[in-house]
Motif scaffolding. Structure first.
Motif, PDB file in Angstrom:
ATOM      1  N   VAL A 113       1.711  -1.827   0.039  1.00 32.78           N
ATOM      2  CA  VAL A 113      -0.061  -0.332  -0.172  1.00 32.78           C
ATOM      3  C   VAL A 113       1.105   0.832   0.090  1.00 32.78           C
ATOM      4  N   ASP A 114       0.156   1.783  -0.875  1.00 30.26           N
ATOM      5  CA  ASP A 114       1.535   3.059  -1.469  1.00 30.26           C
ATOM      6  C   ASP A 114      -0.149   4.556  -0.623  1.00 30.26           C
ATOM      7  N   GLU A 115       0.197   5.019   0.634  1.00 29.88           N
ATOM      8  CA  GLU A 115      -1.465   5.708   0.604  1.00 29.88           C
ATOM      9  C   GLU A 115      -1.078   6.935  -0.277  1.00 29.88           C
ATOM     10  N   ALA A 116       0.686   7.727  -0.049  1.00 29.08           N
ATOM     11  CA  ALA A 116       0.943   8.903  -0.332  1.00 29.08           C
ATOM     12  C   ALA A 116       0.224   9.355  -2.212  1.00 29.08           C
ATOM     13  N   ASN A 117       0.675   7.425  -2.475  1.00 27.82           N
ATOM     14  CA  ASN A 117       0.228   7.979  -4.310  1.00 27.82           C
ATOM     15  C   ASN A 117      -1.377   7.054  -4.447  1.00 27.82           C
ATOM     16  N   GLN A 118      -2.420   6.790  -3.039  1.00 28.41           N
ATOM     17  CA  GLN A 118      -3.184   5.663  -3.649  1.00 28.41           C
ATOM     18  C   GLN A 118      -3.562   4.971  -4.323  1.00 28.41           C
ATOM     19  N   THR A 119      -2.419   3.915  -4.333  1.00 27.08           N
ATOM     20  CA  THR A 119      -1.971   3.339  -5.032  1.00 27.08           C
ATOM     21  C   THR A 119      -1.741   1.789  -4.089  1.00 27.08           C
ATOM     22  N   ILE A 120      -1.966   0.146  -4.369  1.00 24.19           N
ATOM     23  CA  ILE A 120      -2.101  -1.166  -4.116  1.00 24.19           C
ATOM     24  C   ILE A 120      -1.083  -1.860  -4.960  1.00 24.19           C
ATOM     25  N   THR A 121       0.189  -2.524  -4.328  1.00 23.92           N
ATOM     26  CA  THR A 121       0.617  -2.913  -5.652  1.00 23.92           C
ATOM     27  C   THR A 121       0.919  -4.470  -5.497  1.00 23.92           C
ATOM     28  N   TYR A 122       0.098  -5.315  -6.775  1.00 25.36           N
ATOM     29  CA  TYR A 122      -0.148  -6.306  -6.026  1.00 25.36           C
ATOM     30  C   TYR A 122       1.681  -7.256  -5.517  1.00 25.36           C
ATOM     31  N   CYS A 123       0.862  -8.323  -4.849  1.00 28.37           N
ATOM     32  CA  CYS A 123       2.334  -9.311  -3.895  1.00 28.37           C
ATOM     33  C   CYS A 123       2.409 -10.351  -4.482  1.00 28.37           C
ATOM     34  N   GLY A 124       1.569 -10.763  -4.443  1.00 28.43           N
ATOM     35  CA  GLY A 124       1.718 -12.279  -4.974  1.00 28.43           C
ATOM     36  C   GLY A 124       0.762 -13.482  -4.772  1.00 28.43           C
ATOM     37  N   GLY A 125       0.407 -13.441  -3.143  1.00 26.76           N
ATOM     38  CA  GLY A 125      -0.579 -14.034  -2.890  1.00 26.76           C
ATOM     39  C   GLY A 125      -0.420 -14.028  -1.230  1.00 26.76           C
ATOM     40  N   ALA A 126      -0.975 -14.149  -0.451  1.00 23.73           N
ATOM     41  CA  ALA A 126      -0.232 -15.020   0.939  1.00 23.73           C
ATOM     42  C   ALA A 126      -0.507 -15.831   1.641  1.00 23.73           C
ATOM     43  N   ALA A 127       0.820 -16.615   2.158  1.00 27.72           N
ATOM     44  CA  ALA A 127       1.475 -17.623   2.523  1.00 27.72           C
ATOM     45  C   ALA A 127       2.254 -17.596   3.585  1.00 27.72           C
ATOM     46  N   GLY A 128       1.946 -19.023   4.082  1.00 29.02           N
ATOM     47  CA  GLY A 128       2.502 -19.013   5.224  1.00 29.02           C
ATOM     48  C   GLY A 128       4.112 -19.967   5.056  1.00 29.02           C
ATOM     49  N   ILE A 129       4.445 -20.476   6.280  1.00 31.84           N
ATOM     50  CA  ILE A 129       5.816 -20.613   5.452  1.00 31.84           C
ATOM     51  C   ILE A 129       6.319 -21.216   6.242  1.00 31.84           C
ATOM     52  N   LEU A 130       6.507 -23.235   5.881  1.00 32.37           N
ATOM     53  CA  LEU A 130       7.125 -24.574   6.564  1.00 32.37           C
ATOM     54  C   LEU A 130       9.284 -23.780   6.541  1.00 32.37           C
ATOM     55  N   TYR A 131       9.750 -23.922   7.877  1.00 31.74           N
ATOM     56  CA  TYR A 131      11.715 -23.454   7.671  1.00 31.74           C
ATOM     57  C   TYR A 131      12.130 -24.861   8.526  1.00 31.74           C
ATOM     58  N   THR A 132      12.094 -25.248   8.047  1.00 31.06           N
ATOM     59  CA  THR A 132      13.161 -26.500   8.347  1.00 31.06           C
ATOM     60  C   THR A 132      14.467 -26.144   8.801  1.00 31.06           C
ATOM     61  N   ALA A 133      15.222 -26.457   9.512  1.00 31.24           N
ATOM     62  CA  ALA A 133      16.220 -26.295  10.002  1.00 31.24           C
ATOM     63  C   ALA A 133      17.179 -27.539  11.325  1.00 31.24           C
ATOM     64  N   ALA A 134      18.139 -28.190  10.763  1.00 25.51           N
ATOM     65  CA  ALA A 134      18.458 -28.797  12.319  1.00 25.51           C
ATOM     66  C   ALA A 134      17.784 -30.204  12.809  1.00 25.51           C
ATOM     67  N   GLY A 135      16.829 -30.699  12.005  1.00 24.15           N
ATOM     68  CA  GLY A 135      15.962 -31.226  12.154  1.00 24.15           C
ATOM     69  C   GLY A 135      14.988 -31.053  12.910  1.00 24.15           C
ATOM     70  N   ARG A 136      14.477 -30.010  12.716  1.00 22.98           N
ATOM     71  CA  ARG A 136      13.195 -29.243  13.240  1.00 22.98           C
ATOM     72  C   ARG A 136      12.300 -28.538  12.796  1.00 22.98           C
ATOM     73  N   THR A 137      11.377 -28.445  12.222  1.00 22.70           N
ATOM     74  CA  THR A 137      10.417 -27.635  11.309  1.00 22.70           C
ATOM     75  C   THR A 137       9.644 -26.674  12.277  1.00 22.70           C
ATOM     76  N   VAL A 138       9.338 -25.340  11.779  1.00 25.34           N
ATOM     77  CA  VAL A 138       8.975 -24.363  12.459  1.00 25.34           C
ATOM     78  C   VAL A 138       7.566 -23.684  11.324  1.00 25.34           C
TER      79      VAL A 138
END
Ligand code: NI
Ligand code: MN
Length: 228
Positions: A113-138
């Motif tokens: 969101v660019d408030e000054a120019n009243q524009t919204i730039t598409y950012c590709g979809g909302a996601a969740g993230i699976l992060y795996t390191a050292a044998g653990r997943t968050v």
């Protein structure tokens, strides 16, 4: 692995593989436990393009030279701002020196969101993230409503720690988030994305009660950590 809550939806996850930060909304967040200049990480992971998630990603990435991992459209936008952007997309995983990153679907909007120019730039979809390191997943769910897709994520991945929004209004509230825990089946569930501003005031104890014995609920104040 150590998971530290910095406020809102921002977490640092440390392991033998390195230190990564999720959704570094620190400047302008009264509850943030550190400022952006205090953050030292090997990577910045972003769930979606809203300001309360992108936050200080550009300044942290420029100063630390840490790559920024995001879905393609958001990564492209941030690459134009001078960061080392690594594009992925929903359903895809990549292995990095700091761990494995896989994007999942989240039911939410996304846009810069660019408030000054009243524009919204598409950012590709909302996601969740699976992060795996050292044998653990968050699993950082990002911003999402309750969706049956979460059951599939839980079936396909063994989740050690789930980081879930409970603020209601823009995301799941406590009851829906508790149902999400039953779908994901993590060992540990940590609520976030509440109390940052008045619209998302919540009682995290209500979330813990609704989860019951489906997972170990850990309530972290900004600055608190857990080991898993
Ligand atoms: Ni959002
Ligand atoms: Mn948000």
């Amino acid at each position: 692995m150590r998971v530290t809550f910095l406020g809102h939806a921002c977490f640092i996850v440390e392991s033998a593989a390195g230190r990564v930060i999720f959704d570094p909304f620190l400047s302008g967040n009264d509850q943030a436990s550190v400022g952006p200049d205090q953050v030292e990480v090997e990577a910045v992971l972003l769930t979606h393009g809203h300001g309360d998630h992108v936050g200080d990603a550009v300044s942290i990435a420029r100063r630390t030279q840490a790559p920024v991992v995001a879905v393609y459209e958001l990564a492209t936008l941030l690459g134009w701002r001078g960061v080392d952007a690594r594009a992925q997309h929903i359903g895809g995983a990549c292995d990095y020196p700091f761990g494995r990153v896989k994007f999942t679907h989240a039911t939410h909007g996304t846009g810069y969101v660019d408030e000054a120019n009243q524009t919204i730039t598409y950012c590709g979809g909302a996601a969740g993230i699976l992060y795996t390191a050292a044998g653990r997943t968050v699993y950082h769910l990002g911003d999402t409503g309750l969706t049956a897709d979460l059951e599939l994520v839980g079936r396909r991945h063994r989740i050690d720690v789930a980081l879930l929004p409970i603020g209601d209004h823009f995301t799941m509230g406590p009851d829906d988030a508790a149902e999400a825990v039953r779908l994901i089946r993590p060992r540990i569930a940590v609520p976030c994305h509440y109390d940052t501003f008045p619209a998302i005031r919540q009682d995290p104890a209500a979330f813990a009660a609704a989860v019951g014995d489906a997972a170990e609920v850990r309530l972290l104040a900004p600055g608190d950590s857990l080991e898993c």
